[in-house]
Scaffold this motif. Structure first.
Motif, short mmCIF file in Angstrom:
data_model
loop_
_atom_site.label_atom_id
_atom_site.label_comp_id
_atom_site.label_asym_id
_atom_site.label_seq_id
_atom_site.Cartn_x
_atom_site.Cartn_y
_atom_site.Cartn_z
N PHE A 18 2.21 -3.37 -5.96
CA PHE A 18 3.42 -2.62 -5.60
C PHE A 18 4.54 -2.98 -6.56
N ASN A 19 4.17 -3.34 -7.78
CA ASN A 19 5.12 -3.71 -8.83
C ASN A 19 4.92 -2.75 -10.00
N ASP A 20 5.96 -2.01 -10.35
CA ASP A 20 5.83 -0.98 -11.39
C ASP A 20 5.40 -1.55 -12.74
N ARG A 21 5.93 -2.69 -13.12
CA ARG A 21 5.55 -3.28 -14.40
C ARG A 21 4.06 -3.61 -14.42
N GLU A 22 3.56 -4.18 -13.35
CA GLU A 22 2.14 -4.51 -13.27
C GLU A 22 1.28 -3.25 -13.30
N LEU A 23 1.71 -2.21 -12.64
CA LEU A 23 0.97 -0.95 -12.65
C LEU A 23 0.93 -0.35 -14.06
N ASP A 53 -6.48 -2.05 -1.48
CA ASP A 53 -6.96 -3.02 -2.47
C ASP A 53 -5.80 -3.42 -3.37
N LEU A 54 -5.65 -4.73 -3.58
CA LEU A 54 -4.69 -5.26 -4.55
C LEU A 54 -5.45 -6.07 -5.59
N MET A 55 -4.79 -6.33 -6.72
CA MET A 55 -5.37 -7.16 -7.77
C MET A 55 -4.47 -8.36 -8.02
N TYR A 56 -5.09 -9.46 -8.44
CA TYR A 56 -4.34 -10.65 -8.84
C TYR A 56 -4.87 -11.13 -10.19
N GLY A 60 1.27 -11.25 -16.78
CA GLY A 60 2.68 -11.29 -16.40
C GLY A 60 2.94 -11.32 -14.91
N GLN A 61 1.90 -11.24 -14.11
CA GLN A 61 2.09 -11.27 -12.65
C GLN A 61 2.55 -12.66 -12.24
N THR A 62 3.50 -12.71 -11.32
CA THR A 62 3.97 -13.98 -10.80
C THR A 62 3.52 -14.13 -9.35
N LEU A 63 3.59 -15.33 -8.86
CA LEU A 63 3.27 -15.55 -7.46
C LEU A 63 4.23 -14.74 -6.59
N SER A 65 5.70 -11.82 -7.32
CA SER A 65 5.38 -10.38 -7.30
C SER A 65 4.14 -10.12 -6.46
N LEU A 66 3.17 -11.03 -6.51
CA LEU A 66 1.98 -10.88 -5.66
C LEU A 66 2.36 -11.01 -4.18
N GLU A 67 3.22 -11.96 -3.87
CA GLU A 67 3.68 -12.12 -2.49
C GLU A 67 4.42 -10.88 -2.00
N GLN A 68 5.21 -10.23 -2.87
CA GLN A 68 5.92 -9.02 -2.47
C GLN A 68 4.93 -7.90 -2.16
N SER A 69 3.89 -7.78 -2.97
CA SER A 69 2.87 -6.76 -2.70
C SER A 69 2.17 -7.05 -1.37
N LEU A 70 1.79 -8.29 -1.16
CA LEU A 70 1.13 -8.66 0.10
C LEU A 70 2.04 -8.41 1.30
N ASP A 71 3.30 -8.78 1.14
CA ASP A 71 4.26 -8.58 2.23
C ASP A 71 4.36 -7.10 2.59
N PHE A 72 4.41 -6.24 1.58
CA PHE A 72 4.50 -4.81 1.88
C PHE A 72 3.25 -4.34 2.63
N VAL A 73 2.09 -4.76 2.17
CA VAL A 73 0.84 -4.33 2.83
C VAL A 73 0.83 -4.73 4.30
N PHE A 74 1.18 -5.98 4.58
CA PHE A 74 1.01 -6.48 5.94
C PHE A 74 2.19 -6.23 6.86
N THR A 75 3.32 -5.77 6.33
CA THR A 75 4.45 -5.50 7.22
C THR A 75 4.85 -4.03 7.28
N HIS A 76 4.40 -3.21 6.32
CA HIS A 76 4.86 -1.82 6.28
C HIS A 76 3.75 -0.78 6.23
N THR A 77 2.52 -1.19 6.39
CA THR A 77 1.42 -0.22 6.34
C THR A 77 0.51 -0.40 7.55
#
Length: 112
Positions: A18-23, A53-56, A60-63, A65-77
């Motif tokens: 859920f990070n545009d730079r990573e995408l 599905d997410l990737m790690y 350039g991915q940081t812990l 940015s990964l936590e933000q993606s996980l947070d979105f999955v588990f709190t908003h979907t």
């Protein structure tokens, strides 16, 4: 909901991040907002199972940015199946060619 009427009862979304730079690094055609909008859609309630599905290990991915993606999955979907995959570099991809990878990294950094 033609899919639902055709007997489809589950959907899985290969969001990857859920990070545009990573995408952009992955060469994905969607952005974070598009993925967020789809996964927040009330129309998903018609399906029995929603997967994400997410990737790690992305360049350039940081812990954080990964936590933000996980947070979105588990709190908003409405996800009830989650998978995480480590980035694997394959010779058949642009990221698999180290020369291309380095050029891609440099271009990404310089375009910020």
């Amino acid at each position: 909901m033609a899919w639902k009427e055709s007997g489809v009862n589950r959907l899985s979304f290969g969001v990857q991040s859920f990070n545009d730079r990573e995408l952009r690094v992955l060469g994905r055609i969607h952005n974070a907002r598009c993925a967020m909008d789809v996964l927040s859609s009330s129309s998903l309630s018609h399906f029995a199972s929603i997967g994400v599905d997410l990737m790690y290990g992305l360049p350039g991915q940081t812990l954080g940015s990964l936590e933000q993606s996980l947070d979105f999955v588990f709190t908003h979907t409405p996800v009830d199946h989650f998978s995480a995959y480590e980035l694997t570099l394959s010779d058949a991809t642009a990221l698999g060619d180290i020369k291309c990878f380095c050029r891609f990294q440099a271009t990404t950094i310089l375009s910020k």
